[in-house]
Design an enzyme around this catalytic site. Sequence first.
Site, short mmCIF file in Angstrom:
data_model
loop_
_atom_site.label_atom_id
_atom_site.label_comp_id
_atom_site.label_asym_id
_atom_site.label_seq_id
_atom_site.Cartn_x
_atom_site.Cartn_y
_atom_site.Cartn_z
N GLY A 169 15.61 16.40 -31.87
CA GLY A 169 14.57 17.58 -31.73
C GLY A 169 14.94 18.79 -31.00
N LYS A 198 1.79 12.87 -17.11
CA LYS A 198 2.58 13.15 -15.98
C LYS A 198 1.93 12.72 -14.45
CE LYS A 198 3.75 16.91 -19.02
NZ LYS A 198 3.74 18.41 -19.29
#
EC number: 1.1.1.3
Length: 431
Positions: A13, A207
């Site tokens: 991608g 995260k």
Amino acid sequence: MSEPLRIGVAGLGVVGTGTLTVLERHHELIADRCGRPAMVTAVSARDRRKERGVDLSAVRWFDDPTAMASDPEIDVVVELIGGEAGVAKDVVETALAHGKHVVTANKAMLAHAGTELAGRAEESGAVLACEAAVCGGIPAIKTVREGLAGNAVEAIYGILNGSSNYILTTMRETGREFGEVLADTQKLGYAEADPSLDVDGIDAAHKLAILTALAFNTRVDYEGIHVEGIREVSALDINYAEELGYRIKLLGIARRADGGIEQRVHPCMVPKSAPIANVEGVNNAVVAEGDFVGNILTEGAGAGAGPTASAVVADIMDIARGTNLPTFAVPASNLHPLASRGMHEHQGGYYLRLMCLDRPGVLTEITAALRDEAISVESMVQRGRGPSGEPVPIVITTHETREAGMMRALKAIEQLDAVLEAPRLIRIENP
């Protein structure tokens, strides 16, 4: 010069093709800095026929990325497929089982299975590197794991999602509401068609789970994070924040506190004077508080082909140099369970916005509910009377208090006849 480091890339991608571009464009620089070349020798993706703007004629193509991960002619597997489980996790587990190093940008997978995968890497003698999983081009992981290695970290926090930061910045600059700005953000490609991961705080929480483990040498504990998004932030709240000397930011925060470590993602009122309040647009920022170094802020592009590919290549170069550091700063077997401090124990200031009928006695009822929970009012803003029957906003900021008491006070306030909408609460952070 040593033998080339042979790389297999799973997923072509935006980040995958970006990684191939960086490795090709800077192949001489990388070889000079690492003492050996880093060469992509194999790739895997869904559609072999798709035009990606990179030359794949000299590499082997694998329809099955898991088969590529076990190929004996590959030294490093770069996993850029994404997703918490499924094929992405299979690729990583297969590579580690065969003693191959892994570089990944997969924050969701690490947030849920990071401790387990770090242990597997160490058992096989391989590297599991993940700089690109947290804030794209910002070296957040290297800063904490290596730059602050001699410090006890007291807190780590930041703007961990660029899409949400862009939305909040644009709302402040234009005065428009969330839904309208979100639609424009999607058209610009800064948010997905389903924006839930970004605007509901999930991406930031992934995260934060990784950063918490790094900062505090704990096992990854995504489930222990309190998560709120930005859907309920209104232009009215943003205007009041400006008037009161604050800006609203979606922050991910992990902080030592009595009884454990807080992990939370939610909108915050941040003083305009704080450096992080001035991180705008799609940028990310991470602040780490070390006991000897003080506050360290890193800021930059948190997503996109170039910044994320840059982080992927930095990990590849560490492997080419022979660097083998534990994924979460200490061996996985030494990561201790996270003693999570519940959100009800949080201590801080609060912003409240109430939409009320303008009639005698309303303020007395509201302040009585706060008084009953020993909550001290710092400031109050009430504008002139509205048209008959229309609600008017009352804005209150409080001194530091305990979250559990604030929640009880809010429940009492919401039940007042004069309060016509659910109270809006935003926590105040003073970095």
